[in-house]
Scaffold this active site. Structure first.
Site, PDB file in Angstrom:
ATOM      1  N   CYS A  98       0.813  -1.092   0.007  1.00 21.11           N
ATOM      2  CA  CYS A  98      -0.069  -0.039   0.013  1.00 21.11           C
ATOM      3  C   CYS A  98       0.978   1.405   0.138  1.00 21.11           C
ATOM      4  O   CYS A  98       1.762   1.350   0.763  1.00 21.11           O
ATOM      5  CB  CYS A  98      -0.773  -0.162   1.088  1.00 21.11           C
ATOM      6  SG  CYS A  98      -1.719   1.436   1.514  1.00 21.11           S
ATOM      7  N   CYS A 101       0.395   3.272   3.436  1.00 23.24           N
ATOM      8  CA  CYS A 101       0.837   2.778   4.707  1.00 23.24           C
ATOM      9  C   CYS A 101       1.766   1.618   4.851  1.00 23.24           C
ATOM     10  O   CYS A 101       2.364   1.139   5.886  1.00 23.24           O
ATOM     11  CB  CYS A 101      -0.576   2.508   5.653  1.00 23.24           C
ATOM     12  SG  CYS A 101      -1.362   0.790   5.022  1.00 23.24           S
ATOM     13  N   CYS A 147      -7.184  -1.159   1.433  1.00 22.90           N
ATOM     14  CA  CYS A 147      -6.226  -1.875   2.256  1.00 22.90           C
ATOM     15  C   CYS A 147      -7.015  -1.632   3.625  1.00 22.90           C
ATOM     16  O   CYS A 147      -7.443  -0.884   4.242  1.00 22.90           O
ATOM     17  CB  CYS A 147      -5.194  -0.622   2.341  1.00 22.90           C
ATOM     18  SG  CYS A 147      -3.960  -1.004   3.764  1.00 22.90           S
ATOM     19  N   CYS A 150      -5.281   0.711   6.475  1.00 24.34           N
ATOM     20  CA  CYS A 150      -5.427   2.372   6.296  1.00 24.34           C
ATOM     21  C   CYS A 150      -6.906   2.788   5.632  1.00 24.34           C
ATOM     22  O   CYS A 150      -7.024   3.944   5.580  1.00 24.34           O
ATOM     23  CB  CYS A 150      -4.317   3.146   5.878  1.00 24.34           C
ATOM     24  SG  CYS A 150      -3.921   2.817   4.058  1.00 24.34           S
ATOM     25  N   CYS A 170      -8.257  -5.859  -9.984  1.00 28.29           N
ATOM     26  CA  CYS A 170      -7.732  -4.734 -11.001  1.00 28.29           C
ATOM     27  C   CYS A 170      -7.599  -3.438 -10.154  1.00 28.29           C
ATOM     28  O   CYS A 170      -8.239  -2.548  -9.699  1.00 28.29           O
ATOM     29  CB  CYS A 170      -8.768  -4.667 -11.889  1.00 28.29           C
ATOM     30  SG  CYS A 170      -8.496  -3.235 -13.303  1.00 28.29           S
TER      31      CYS A 170
END
Length: 182
Positions: A98, A101, A147, A150, A170
């Site tokens: 991510c 984070c 995610c 976060c 995707c």
């Protein structure tokens, strides 16, 4: 005549909603706030689950950390244009995390060429590292991928992927940070 005017009005409303979402303006919802307390997430480095705190920041804090495009995509559920993301031609072995984070999200071994213009994967590093929710924006019904740590918008998951899962995660390349591995 009334039917034609109604059709034009509907088309203009649809175009406005699309432009608002793509530019990050208008009514795009902010990313969800993760639940407080430690989260059980898979760590590729540790080869197992670890407990990590949720990452909760204000929009101002996110704007200081992320580029304007990263903020638009991850915090306002935007979408980068196809074939423009930073990982379009990434073919090295590694890990996608991510961008907001650092949570481990996808391994290069799960990546495949979907021909869509966005990085696509058939599975995440661990199901616990991502969340999904129904997305009814743009007059469609899709499954949004976020995610878990976060709440960053990553992209969408579809059921037209390859084996073994049949899924196509995707993802917006802008929402991912790539770390090469030997």
């Amino acid at each position: 005549m009334r039917l034609a005017l109604l059709a034009v009005l509907v088309a203009l409303l649809a175009l406005g909603a699309y432009l608002a979402r793509e530019t990050g303006a208008g009514t795009a919802p902010p990313a969800p706030v993760p639940a407080p307390g430690p989260l059980r997430l898979y760590s590729d480095n540790d080869k197992g689950y670890v407990l990590l705190p949720a990452v909760v920041k204000t929009d101002e804090e996110w704007r200081k950390q992320l580029t304007p495009e990263q903020f638009r995509v991850t915090r306002r559920a935007g979408t980068e244009r196809a074939f423009t993301g930073p990982h379009g031609n990434e073919h090295r072995h590694g890990l996608y995390r991510c961008v907001a984070c650092g949570t481990d999200l996808f391994r290069s071994e799960a990546r495949f060429d979907s021909g869509t213009g966005w990085p696509s994967f058939f599975e995440p590093v661990a199901p616990d590292n991502v969340e999904t929710r129904l997305d009814r924006s743009l007059f469609q019904v899709r499954v949004e991928v976020l995610c878990r740590r976060c709440g960053a918008h990553l992209g969408h998951v579809f059921s037209d992927g390859p084996r073994p899962t049949g899924l196509r995660y995707c993802m917006n390349g802008t929402a991912l940070a790539f770390t090469p591995r030997p």
